[in-house]
Design an enzyme around this catalytic site. Sequence first.
Site, PDB file in Angstrom:
ATOM      1  N   ARG A   1      11.558  -6.023   4.045  1.00 30.90           N
ATOM      2  CA  ARG A   1      11.451  -4.394   3.753  1.00 30.90           C
ATOM      3  C   ARG A   1      12.473  -3.572   4.608  1.00 30.90           C
ATOM      4  NH1 ARG A   1       5.595  -2.025   4.319  1.00 30.90           N
ATOM      5  NH2 ARG A   1       5.608  -2.796   6.412  1.00 30.90           N
TER       6      ARG A   1
ATOM      7  N   LYS B   1       0.893  -1.150   0.124  1.00 32.69           N
ATOM      8  CA  LYS B   1      -0.219  -0.061   0.111  1.00 32.69           C
ATOM      9  C   LYS B   1       0.975   1.274  -0.021  1.00 32.69           C
ATOM     10  CE  LYS B   1      -2.163  -0.960   3.784  1.00 32.69           C
ATOM     11  NZ  LYS B   1      -1.649  -2.590   3.964  1.00 32.69           N
TER      12      LYS B   1
ATOM     13  N   ARG C   1      -0.198  -8.791  13.173  1.00 33.99           N
ATOM     14  CA  ARG C   1      -0.790  -8.115  12.187  1.00 33.99           C
ATOM     15  C   ARG C   1      -1.497  -8.677  11.431  1.00 33.99           C
ATOM     16  NH1 ARG C   1       4.380  -5.268   9.990  1.00 33.99           N
ATOM     17  NH2 ARG C   1       3.075  -3.752   8.830  1.00 33.99           N
TER      18      ARG C   1
ATOM     19  N   ARG D   1      11.556  -1.563  10.221  1.00 35.82           N
ATOM     20  CA  ARG D   1      10.547  -1.135  11.144  1.00 35.82           C
ATOM     21  C   ARG D   1      10.531  -2.144  12.221  1.00 35.82           C
ATOM     22  NH1 ARG D   1       5.263   0.029   7.824  1.00 35.82           N
ATOM     23  NH2 ARG D   1       4.407  -0.945   9.642  1.00 35.82           N
TER      24      ARG D   1
ATOM     25  N   ARG E   1      -9.236   0.899   8.968  1.00 37.21           N
ATOM     26  CA  ARG E   1      -8.897  -0.524   9.367  1.00 37.21           C
ATOM     27  C   ARG E   1      -9.920  -1.023  10.331  1.00 37.21           C
ATOM     28  NH1 ARG E   1      -3.295   0.368   8.954  1.00 37.21           N
ATOM     29  NH2 ARG E   1      -1.762  -1.255   9.214  1.00 37.21           N
TER      30      ARG E   1
END
Length: 238
Positions: free
Chosen positions: A148, A33, A192, A181, A108
């Site tokens: 990531r 996203k 998550r 992160r 969300r």
Amino acid sequence: MSSSATSVATESEIRSPQTPGPVLLMGAPGVGKGTQAKELVKYWGVPQVSTGDLLRSNVAQGTALGKAAKEIMQRGQLVPDSLVNDMVEARLKQPDTKRGYILDGFPRTLAQATWLDERLGGVQSALPLVAVSLQVDYNQLLRRITGRRNCPVCQTIYNIYSNPPKRDGFCDVEGAALVQRADDTERVFAARMTAYNAQTAPVVDHYRNLGRFVEVSADGPIAAIAAGIVAAVERLRS
Ligand code: AMP
């Protein structure tokens, strides 16, 4: 509260004179996203409104909101609706959102979606929201999350497997050391995903039922996925 973490296009980057209105990017953690929002920012010249980025910016600055959110985020759980809604309200009041904006990571929960629908319903001139649901399979999500890496200076997103920087560990643009992160570990990813399936999947169904909804495969080159999103949004707007 800062909005500096969200992407805003410079004039020379703007490619489309069209007014996109509010565009909502949905999808599981790691679906891309944030990466796609940055492409759409460049294309339409409207800001990205990422609740994850805004929250991380509050955490980094040590604001009251950041202090309340920090541990919840580290556990991979959702920050309370009222805090997030207030933060979004402040961001959407800024004048750069007039032609539209790319919502990334919000709403969300169904409560956030209801709040947003009511807020948008109160703005007479605004185009209705268009919802885009990005899709990739679970194993790819895991690779995207654990691979990531971000540049802390220019926010460029890399992936050590699929989109590595030229020099291992350093940003191509800034030369800064890349960071991971705190919630991009396999353990927090599982939490998550649990939060996503329980709380956010119903939001996808909510927008599917309202119409002006499209599913786009997020598997493939970044530019091709972005082109697919633009075409789908423009089709829904026509
Ligand atoms: P993201 O960068 O979108 O993956 O968000 C990172 C974390 O910020 C999430 O795991 C949540 O803890 C928190 N967060 C981001 N957006 C929201 C939201 N709309 N509602 C509640 N918590 C959020």
